[in-house]
Design a protein around this motif. Structure first.
Motif, PDB file in Angstrom:
ATOM      1  N   ARG A 169      26.573   5.950  14.869  1.00  0.00           N
ATOM      2  CA  ARG A 169      25.122   5.977  14.631  1.00  0.00           C
ATOM      3  C   ARG A 169      24.811   5.692  13.166  1.00  0.00           C
ATOM      4  N   LEU A 170      25.545   4.742  12.591  1.00  0.00           N
ATOM      5  CA  LEU A 170      25.371   4.421  11.172  1.00  0.00           C
ATOM      6  C   LEU A 170      24.464   3.217  10.945  1.00  0.00           C
ATOM      7  N   THR A 171      24.190   2.459  12.007  1.00  0.00           N
ATOM      8  CA  THR A 171      23.356   1.269  11.821  1.00  0.00           C
ATOM      9  C   THR A 171      21.986   1.652  11.267  1.00  0.00           C
ATOM     10  N   ARG A 172      21.414   2.729  11.816  1.00  0.00           N
ATOM     11  CA  ARG A 172      20.080   3.140  11.378  1.00  0.00           C
ATOM     12  C   ARG A 172      20.069   3.533   9.903  1.00  0.00           C
ATOM     13  N   TRP A 173      21.170   4.135   9.441  1.00  0.00           N
ATOM     14  CA  TRP A 173      21.191   4.577   8.045  1.00  0.00           C
ATOM     15  C   TRP A 173      21.529   3.432   7.099  1.00  0.00           C
ATOM     16  N   GLY A 174      22.439   2.540   7.516  1.00  0.00           N
ATOM     17  CA  GLY A 174      22.762   1.404   6.663  1.00  0.00           C
ATOM     18  C   GLY A 174      21.588   0.458   6.494  1.00  0.00           C
ATOM     19  N   LEU A 175      20.966   0.094   7.626  1.00  0.00           N
ATOM     20  CA  LEU A 175      19.817  -0.802   7.537  1.00  0.00           C
ATOM     21  C   LEU A 175      18.575  -0.056   7.061  1.00  0.00           C
ATOM     22  N   GLY A 176      18.528   1.265   7.282  1.00  0.00           N
ATOM     23  CA  GLY A 176      17.453   2.062   6.692  1.00  0.00           C
ATOM     24  C   GLY A 176      17.546   2.087   5.173  1.00  0.00           C
ATOM     25  N   LEU A 177      18.780   2.136   4.671  1.00  0.00           N
ATOM     26  CA  LEU A 177      18.982   2.047   3.225  1.00  0.00           C
ATOM     27  C   LEU A 177      18.478   0.716   2.694  1.00  0.00           C
ATOM     28  N   LEU A 178      18.762  -0.361   3.420  1.00  0.00           N
ATOM     29  CA  LEU A 178      18.281  -1.685   3.011  1.00  0.00           C
ATOM     30  C   LEU A 178      16.758  -1.744   3.043  1.00  0.00           C
ATOM     31  N   SER A 179      16.169  -1.311   4.167  1.00  0.00           N
ATOM     32  CA  SER A 179      14.717  -1.413   4.327  1.00  0.00           C
ATOM     33  C   SER A 179      13.974  -0.548   3.320  1.00  0.00           C
ATOM     34  N   ASN A 180      14.345   0.731   3.234  1.00  0.00           N
ATOM     35  CA  ASN A 180      13.655   1.620   2.295  1.00  0.00           C
ATOM     36  C   ASN A 180      13.925   1.242   0.843  1.00  0.00           C
ATOM     37  N   TRP A 183      11.560  -1.620   0.105  1.00  0.00           N
ATOM     38  CA  TRP A 183      10.196  -1.130  -0.053  1.00  0.00           C
ATOM     39  C   TRP A 183      10.039  -0.320  -1.348  1.00  0.00           C
ATOM     40  N   THR A 184      11.088   0.384  -1.750  1.00  0.00           N
ATOM     41  CA  THR A 184      11.054   1.089  -3.034  1.00  0.00           C
ATOM     42  C   THR A 184      10.864   0.102  -4.185  1.00  0.00           C
ATOM     43  N   LEU A 185      11.602  -1.006  -4.127  1.00  0.00           N
ATOM     44  CA  LEU A 185      11.425  -2.035  -5.154  1.00  0.00           C
ATOM     45  C   LEU A 185      10.008  -2.607  -5.129  1.00  0.00           C
ATOM     46  N   GLY A 264      -1.882   7.713  -9.284  1.00  0.00           N
ATOM     47  CA  GLY A 264      -1.245   8.892  -8.708  1.00  0.00           C
ATOM     48  C   GLY A 264      -1.044   8.765  -7.211  1.00  0.00           C
ATOM     49  N   VAL A 265      -2.078   8.263  -6.522  1.00  0.00           N
ATOM     50  CA  VAL A 265      -1.959   8.078  -5.066  1.00  0.00           C
ATOM     51  C   VAL A 265      -0.859   7.060  -4.747  1.00  0.00           C
ATOM     52  N   LEU A 266      -0.807   5.974  -5.501  1.00  0.00           N
ATOM     53  CA  LEU A 266       0.228   4.960  -5.268  1.00  0.00           C
ATOM     54  C   LEU A 266       1.625   5.534  -5.495  1.00  0.00           C
ATOM     55  N   LEU A 267       1.766   6.359  -6.521  1.00  0.00           N
ATOM     56  CA  LEU A 267       3.069   6.950  -6.813  1.00  0.00           C
ATOM     57  C   LEU A 267       3.481   7.951  -5.741  1.00  0.00           C
ATOM     58  N   VAL A 268       2.550   8.846  -5.373  1.00  0.00           N
ATOM     59  CA  VAL A 268       2.902   9.950  -4.473  1.00  0.00           C
ATOM     60  C   VAL A 268       3.051   9.488  -3.031  1.00  0.00           C
ATOM     61  N   TYR A 269       2.179   8.610  -2.560  1.00  0.00           N
ATOM     62  CA  TYR A 269       2.213   8.201  -1.151  1.00  0.00           C
ATOM     63  C   TYR A 269       2.917   6.865  -0.919  1.00  0.00           C
ATOM     64  N   GLY A 270       3.177   6.123  -1.986  1.00  0.00           N
ATOM     65  CA  GLY A 270       3.854   4.837  -1.840  1.00  0.00           C
ATOM     66  C   GLY A 270       5.286   4.860  -2.324  1.00  0.00           C
ATOM     67  N   LEU A 271       5.491   5.150  -3.610  1.00  0.00           N
ATOM     68  CA  LEU A 271       6.826   5.042  -4.200  1.00  0.00           C
ATOM     69  C   LEU A 271       7.730   6.226  -3.846  1.00  0.00           C
ATOM     70  N   LEU A 272       7.233   7.460  -4.014  1.00  0.00           N
ATOM     71  CA  LEU A 272       8.105   8.628  -3.833  1.00  0.00           C
ATOM     72  C   LEU A 272       8.659   8.760  -2.412  1.00  0.00           C
ATOM     73  N   PRO A 273       7.863   8.577  -1.339  1.00  0.00           N
ATOM     74  CA  PRO A 273       8.462   8.678   0.002  1.00  0.00           C
ATOM     75  C   PRO A 273       9.570   7.649   0.228  1.00  0.00           C
ATOM     76  N   LEU A 275      11.440   6.247  -2.071  1.00  0.00           N
ATOM     77  CA  LEU A 275      12.585   6.602  -2.901  1.00  0.00           C
ATOM     78  C   LEU A 275      13.391   7.730  -2.272  1.00  0.00           C
ATOM     79  N   LEU A 276      12.708   8.761  -1.763  1.00  0.00           N
ATOM     80  CA  LEU A 276      13.401   9.885  -1.131  1.00  0.00           C
ATOM     81  C   LEU A 276      14.124   9.445   0.140  1.00  0.00           C
ATOM     82  N   LEU A 277      13.486   8.578   0.933  1.00  0.00           N
ATOM     83  CA  LEU A 277      14.139   8.081   2.146  1.00  0.00           C
ATOM     84  C   LEU A 277      15.335   7.202   1.803  1.00  0.00           C
ATOM     85  N   THR A 278      15.247   6.440   0.722  1.00  0.00           N
ATOM     86  CA  THR A 278      16.390   5.631   0.291  1.00  0.00           C
ATOM     87  C   THR A 278      17.575   6.524  -0.075  1.00  0.00           C
TER      88      THR A 278
END
Length: 463
Positions: A169-180, A183-185, A264-273, A275-278
């Motif tokens: 069950r690593l596909t979701r985490w490997g490609l999740g790392l790529l996707s998130n 999006w972090t970038l 602040g809204v862009l940082l808290v609701y866009g970047l931080l989630p 980054l944490l998911l990555t």
């Protein structure tokens, strides 16, 4: 690039799965030499399967193809990262504009976060409700990796990788790392561009509506800005929010308050989630990758058990002939050998052996004729490789594929090898056409050959 002589543990597992898929689709490979060398590892079954796969992959090109695929994957990741950065910067430009018109705060917020939040919810739903799947970005990355690799031997690499990862069950985490990560970038680029625009241009902020009341916007603005306010970002007061519904307020305090709220809204609701998911995906990926093991219960691996961990050695045909035969190849043992060895290969019984008095320090391995003699000799040379090896061949026999493959195997067991093409036996004549076939075949193998006894070289290492 990874050193071709030292694959990582993950790459060994990947190659094992690739070879298994290849044999599943194309039939068993010619693997006598690979099995023999794998048995010499004296490890468990999984170690021997991985060693066999590595030997076959190096022989048939899958290892080099894997390196090419990884090159293509890195290049594809770089292209997607650049696309994410440019897309994030484009979102900021689209949201704020050139400063000539007031910025509609909720329209700008939707432009900055709308697609990101939509894709984030889709990823979370897929994570909770569906099995592992590549997703849009994952499929794009795999497609780009295959296209950029440009190697025909990569056909089974991507399917083997996905199958191996799906078992843990690593596909979701490997490609999740790529996707998130992408999006972090994108969010980082959007935040940086927004800060740059807000620092170099003068923007006015308004909100507009036709069917909703002002109290709704006041409540929404304060609710969205409550969490960023805990981190120190500004939150417009009720009077400022209400006044901004009529026209952009020209005061510097109003502009700074709205700009701080938006950042602040862009940082808290866009970047931080993102980054944490990555970071979460990275942790699950690294821990899951360290726990990867071969699925030895698969039929393809179970069939190798008797060949790589035999209860007793068996003779005769073990497998059907492969659909495609590999070309015989020579080589040399990279390990330093010891001693010198002379042997004859399928010689006429009328010949006396050894034909000459051997110098001191040169061992005589006799004449190899039967399958059992070949197996015993190869097993011995695998454990105790000679420094110099001379193989005497009868040029009156045809250089068939089996003999050339054996010459290649023997050469790979010694540090240096020469072929001695014997003179015709008494009462026999030499066929010049057949001798030319031997020369061509040995040249293709890359083995040095001649019709005179290389005993000086065999004894001292030089002529």
């Amino acid at each position: 690039m990874t050193d071709a002589s030292s694959p990582t543990a993950f790459q060994r597992l990947w190659l094992s799965e690739t070879i298994r898929l290849r044999e599943e689709h194309a039939g068993p490979l010619e693997d006598a030499e690979a099995n023999r060398l794998a048995r010499a590892e004296h490890g468990d079954l999984a170690t021997r399967i991985q060693q066999r796969a590595l030997l076959l992959a190096r022989r048939d090109g899958q290892w080099q193809a894997l390196l090419h695929w990884l090159q293509g994957a890195r290049l594809a990741g770089l292209l997607l990262a650049l696309l994410a950065l440019f897309s994030g910067a484009g979102l900021a430009f689209a949201a704020l504009g050139d400063g000539r018109q007031p910025v509609n705060v909720f329209w700008a917020l939707g432009s900055l976060l709308g697609l990101d939040l939509l894709m984030l919810f889709g990823w979370l739903i897929g994570l909770l409700l569906t099995r592992d799947h590549p997703g849009a970005l994952g499929r794009l990355w795999l497609w780009l990796s295959d296209k950029l690799a440009r190697d025909a031997s990569t056909a089974h690499l991507a399917p083997a990788l996905l199958l191996m990862l799906q078992r843990q069950r690593l596909t979701r985490w490997g490609l999740g790392l790529l996707s998130n990560g992408l999006w972090t970038l994108a969010m980082l680029a959007a935040l940086g561009t927004a800060l740059l625009l807000l620092a170099t241009r003068r923007y006015g902020f308004v909100w507009e509506t036709t069917i909703l009341g002002g109290d709704s916007f006041i409540a929404m603005t304060q609710a969205i800005g409550a969490l960023p306010a805990l981190l120190g970002f500004s939150l417009p007061d009720v009077a400022l929010i209400r006044a901004s519904g009529d026209a952009a307020i020209a005061s510097e305090v109003a502009r700074q308050s709205w700009a701080g709220w938006l950042v602040g809204v862009l940082l808290v609701y866009g970047l931080l989630p993102r980054l944490l998911l990555t970071l979460l995906c990275l942790w699950r990926w690294l821990s899951g990758k360290a726990a990867l093991r071969l699925a030895l219960d698969l039929p393809g691996y179970d069939l190798l058990r008797q060949r790589l961990q035999p209860d007793s050695e068996r003779l005769g045909v073990c497998d059907l002939a492969p659909a495609t035969l590999h070309q015989p190849q020579a080589g040399a043992n990279p390990q330093a050998g010891c001693g010198a060895l002379l042997l004859g290969l399928e010689l006429d019984e009328r010949r006396s052996w050894p034909p000459l008095q051997l110098p001191s320090g040169v061992a005589d391995a006799g004449v190899v004729d039967s399958r059992e003699q070949r197996r015993q000799l190869l097993e011995q040379l695998t454990r105790f490789p000679p420094e110099r090896l001379v193989i005497a061949c009868d040029p009156q026999r045809s250089p068939d594929r089996g003999s050339l493959a054996l010459l290649g195997e023997l050469a790979r067991c010694a540090a240096a090898t020469r072929i001695w093409l014997l003179s015709p036996a008494p009462g026999a004549s030499l066929d010049s056409a057949r001798l030319a076939d031997w020369h061509q075949a040995l040249d293709r193998l890359g083995l040095q050959h001649g019709d005179s006894a290389p005993l000086n070289w065999l004894e001292s290492g030089h002529d």
